[in-house]
Design a protein around this motif. Sequence first.
Motif, PDB file in Angstrom:
ATOM      1  N   THR A  94       0.831  -1.205   0.000  1.00 46.20           N
ATOM      2  CA  THR A  94       0.000   0.000   0.000  1.00 46.20           C
ATOM      3  C   THR A  94       0.866   1.255   0.000  1.00 46.20           C
ATOM      4  O   THR A  94       2.029   1.232   0.389  1.00 46.20           O
ATOM      5  CB  THR A  94      -0.915   0.059   1.240  1.00 46.20           C
ATOM      6  N   CYS A  95       0.241   2.349  -0.403  1.00 44.65           N
ATOM      7  CA  CYS A  95       0.907   3.648  -0.338  1.00 44.65           C
ATOM      8  C   CYS A  95       0.492   4.331   0.973  1.00 44.65           C
ATOM      9  O   CYS A  95      -0.459   3.911   1.624  1.00 44.65           O
ATOM     10  CB  CYS A  95       0.547   4.488  -1.551  1.00 44.65           C
ATOM     11  N   PRO A  96       1.194   5.399   1.372  1.00 44.58           N
ATOM     12  CA  PRO A  96       0.794   6.108   2.597  1.00 44.58           C
ATOM     13  C   PRO A  96      -0.636   6.628   2.467  1.00 44.58           C
ATOM     14  O   PRO A  96      -1.058   7.039   1.391  1.00 44.58           O
ATOM     15  CB  PRO A  96       1.789   7.266   2.692  1.00 44.58           C
ATOM     16  N   GLN A  97      -1.360   6.604   3.582  1.00 47.42           N
ATOM     17  CA  GLN A  97      -2.744   7.055   3.597  1.00 47.42           C
ATOM     18  C   GLN A  97      -2.922   8.130   4.658  1.00 47.42           C
ATOM     19  O   GLN A  97      -2.408   7.997   5.768  1.00 47.42           O
ATOM     20  CB  GLN A  97      -3.695   5.894   3.892  1.00 47.42           C
ATOM     21  N   TYR A  98      -3.661   9.173   4.295  1.00 48.54           N
ATOM     22  CA  TYR A  98      -3.995  10.258   5.201  1.00 48.54           C
ATOM     23  C   TYR A  98      -5.513  10.307   5.290  1.00 48.54           C
ATOM     24  O   TYR A  98      -6.175  10.651   4.317  1.00 48.54           O
ATOM     25  CB  TYR A  98      -3.427  11.581   4.681  1.00 48.54           C
ATOM     26  N   LEU A  99      -6.043   9.941   6.443  1.00 47.17           N
ATOM     27  CA  LEU A  99      -7.484   9.871   6.643  1.00 47.17           C
ATOM     28  C   LEU A  99      -7.967  11.085   7.417  1.00 47.17           C
ATOM     29  O   LEU A  99      -7.526  11.334   8.544  1.00 47.17           O
ATOM     30  CB  LEU A  99      -7.853   8.590   7.402  1.00 47.17           C
ATOM     31  N   ILE A 100      -8.872  11.819   6.808  1.00 46.39           N
ATOM     32  CA  ILE A 100      -9.520  12.966   7.461  1.00 46.39           C
ATOM     33  C   ILE A 100     -10.848  12.471   8.007  1.00 46.39           C
ATOM     34  O   ILE A 100     -11.677  11.949   7.262  1.00 46.39           O
ATOM     35  CB  ILE A 100      -9.716  14.119   6.463  1.00 46.39           C
ATOM     36  N   ASP A 101     -11.018  12.613   9.318  1.00 45.16           N
ATOM     37  CA  ASP A 101     -12.206  12.114   9.983  1.00 45.16           C
ATOM     38  C   ASP A 101     -12.720  13.186  10.950  1.00 45.16           C
ATOM     39  O   ASP A 101     -12.008  14.141  11.266  1.00 45.16           O
ATOM     40  CB  ASP A 101     -11.852  10.833  10.757  1.00 45.16           C
ATOM     41  N   SER A 102     -13.937  13.003  11.400  1.00 43.12           N
ATOM     42  CA  SER A 102     -14.512  13.920  12.376  1.00 43.12           C
ATOM     43  C   SER A 102     -13.720  13.820  13.667  1.00 43.12           C
ATOM     44  O   SER A 102     -13.297  12.728  14.060  1.00 43.12           O
ATOM     45  CB  SER A 102     -15.970  13.568  12.657  1.00 43.12           C
ATOM     46  N   PRO A 103     -13.524  14.953  14.344  1.00 40.20           N
ATOM     47  CA  PRO A 103     -12.837  14.908  15.635  1.00 40.20           C
ATOM     48  C   PRO A 103     -13.625  14.036  16.617  1.00 40.20           C
ATOM     49  O   PRO A 103     -14.860  14.041  16.592  1.00 40.20           O
ATOM     50  CB  PRO A 103     -12.808  16.347  16.110  1.00 40.20           C
ATOM     51  N   ASP A 104     -12.916  13.303  17.427  1.00 38.74           N
ATOM     52  CA  ASP A 104     -13.563  12.446  18.414  1.00 38.74           C
ATOM     53  C   ASP A 104     -14.165  13.330  19.497  1.00 38.74           C
ATOM     54  O   ASP A 104     -13.456  14.095  20.145  1.00 38.74           O
ATOM     55  CB  ASP A 104     -12.551  11.479  19.007  1.00 38.74           C
TER      56      ASP A 104
END
Length: 107
Positions: A94-104
């Motif tokens: 896999t390539c690097p992944q940057y996941l944008i998610d809602s703040p906890d």
Amino acid sequence: MDSEQDGQLVELRLSYRYLKAHPWVVMAVNGFLSAYFMEQPSFRVQRHFDELESGMHIWLCEVPATMKMERLLKRLKADIPAFQLTTTPSTTDTCPQYLIDSPDPAT
């Protein structure tokens, strides 16, 4: 040509939860990445797609070896609602992944 400018593929991902809260962000990220290409022509979006299983939007980007994704993400942070970033380094498959998610909300 490839040997002159070595680049790497990275995935920028928006979680389903974040998109549900902010549906307009897909258009904002598309516009941001297009504008970033105008500033940095060696940066390219190879593909944008929806992952049906997870509901995520994914941009597969080619970035020059000298570019730091953290710089791009810092600039993006100024344009979209607050988010929590999860970084997954690359593996052999896999390539690097940057996941944008809602703040906890618990933090």
